[in-house]
Write an enzyme that holds these catalytic residues in place. Structure first.
Site, PDB file in Angstrom:
ATOM      1  CB  SER A  94      46.852  92.619  67.014  1.00 48.89           C
ATOM      2  OG  SER A  94      47.279  91.278  67.325  1.00 48.89           O
ATOM      3  CB  THR A 196      45.236  91.948  73.598  1.00 54.35           C
ATOM      4  OG1 THR A 196      44.669  93.572  73.308  1.00 54.35           O
ATOM      5  CG2 THR A 196      46.195  92.039  74.670  1.00 54.35           C
ATOM      6  CB  THR A 214      47.941  95.235  72.532  1.00 55.91           C
ATOM      7  OG1 THR A 214      46.982  95.412  71.528  1.00 55.91           O
ATOM      8  CG2 THR A 214      47.956  96.404  73.374  1.00 55.91           C
ATOM      9  NE  ARG A 224      42.691 103.032  72.855  1.00 56.95           N
ATOM     10  CZ  ARG A 224      42.643 101.359  73.156  1.00 56.95           C
ATOM     11  NH1 ARG A 224      43.788 100.865  72.810  1.00 56.95           N
ATOM     12  NH2 ARG A 224      41.579 100.837  73.517  1.00 56.95           N
ATOM     13  CB  THR A 247      41.826  89.962  74.020  1.00 60.28           C
ATOM     14  OG1 THR A 247      42.043  90.403  72.694  1.00 60.28           O
ATOM     15  CG2 THR A 247      40.642  89.158  73.893  1.00 60.28           C
ATOM     16  N   GLY A 248      40.031  92.703  73.426  1.00 56.16           N
ATOM     17  CA  GLY A 248      38.976  93.568  73.010  1.00 56.16           C
ATOM     18  C   GLY A 248      38.997  95.031  73.326  1.00 56.16           C
TER      19      GLY A 248
END
Length: 337
Positions: A94, A196, A214, A224, A247-248
């Protein structure tokens, strides 16, 4: 539960600004106590510092940051060195080297860093540089800018002495080739395809800094950018109040400027836990499809108090405090809905 089992504004009113300005902090040199006045009330608490807090079960990263703090170095040094541990870990898909690529097979990285003075540096969509967090610090300290993107960020990194290298490991390449067979582009809760590393630290002087790094949403569209490197969304620091990181699903964090919101709520007197919970509820309220994605936050205030909250189960975070490096499971919203 492994970390990869997770998926993925505040509009201040005049009253909010008035309440926020009522929050002050001063250190008592004799007993190291912090006295806080909030909206006409006052409390006294002894700060528990230094402290390091990071998203996910990353004991090696928090250990490194703690060691830096024990050497008497700054919180800024600690968070940079701490997240570099994860950027260099090829098994962590990640961040950094080994990060999962975009849909075209390119590993692009985002990172930002913020210091006690409110200075900020970031890079987005940078390729072939293993430690984007250190490039972000260079942007903050050595340029008149705060954010560099793509080829420009890479050029600056190379000119600053960073060595380009291929970040697509064999393991991540195989995962990408497997994904291409069906090429579905839909987040799945707790079988997520990105997370992240966000880290906050307070040093012995009581100064706060934060870092966030990340490889972003796996198999994303080329170009993106998520929330991680965007000030106020993936990370925000106010040395008078505290800090927060996210995060997420970055798109949802961006739309609510979550980390800034948490710090402003703490300015108004909320605890870190209360502020994280309110930020998650704000995401849920504004997103009817919240059951289809995950968002999690961590926060710390000047007293060394921490908070964490997420939408769905299985988000966890690591805290190094009082000489103990411990992982914690976050409370979550969906069990109440």
């Amino acid at each position: 539960m492994k970390r990869r089992k997770f998926l993925q504004s505040a509009a201040l009113t005049g009253l909010g600004l008035t309440i926020g300005s009522a929050l002050t902090a001063c250190a008592d040199e004799k007993n190291n106590e912090v006295k806080t006045a909030v909206a006409g009330t006052s409390t006294t608490a002894k700060p528990i510092i230094p402290i390091v807090i990071a998203t996910w079960n990353v004991p090696n990263a928090t250990q490194k940051a703690w060691d830096v703090l024990q050497e008497g170095k700054s919180a800024l040094d600690a968070v940079e060195q701490g997240v570099r541990v994860e950027e260099a870990d090829e098994n962590n898909q990640s961040v950094g080297i080994g990060g999962l690529p975009d849909r075209d097979g390119n590993v692009t990285l985002d990172a930002c860093i913020m210091d006690k003075e409110g200075n900020y540096g970031a890079v987005v969509c940078i390729e072939n540089i293993k430690h984007p967090i250190s490039v972000a610090r260079k942007v903050m300290e050595d340029t008149p800018h705060v954010l560099l993107a793509g080829n420009g960020a890479k050029q600056f990194a190379v000119e600053s002495g960073f060595t380009p290298e291929n970040l697509l490991t064999e393991s991540s390449k195989k995962a990408w080739e497997k994904w291409k067979i069906e090429a579905k582009y839909k987040p799945i809760i707790n079988v997520e395809n990105h997370d992240t590393i966000g880290m906050l630290a307070i040093d012995k002087n009581g100064d706060i800094s934060g870092a966030c790094t990340t490889s972003g949403l796996s198999y994303k569209m080329q170009g993106r950018v998520g929330d991680s490197a965007i000030i106020g969304s993936g990370l925000f620091i106010d040395n008078e109040i505290g800090g927060a990181t996210a995060t997420g699903m970055g798109e949802e964090v961006l739309k609510t400027v979550g980390s800034f919101l948490i710090v402003e709520l703490m300015r108004q007197g909320r605890t870190p836990q209360e502020a994280c919970e309110e930020a998650v509820k704000r995401v849920v309220k504004k997103s009817p499809n919240f059951k289809d994605f995950q968002v999690g936050y961590i926060a710390v205030n000047k007293q060394g108090e921490t908070g964490a909250y997420c939408i769905h189960e299985w988000f966890n975070y690591t805290v190094y405090q009082d000489n103990e490096n411990k992982n914690h499971k976050s409370d979550y919203y969906s069990k109440k809905s």
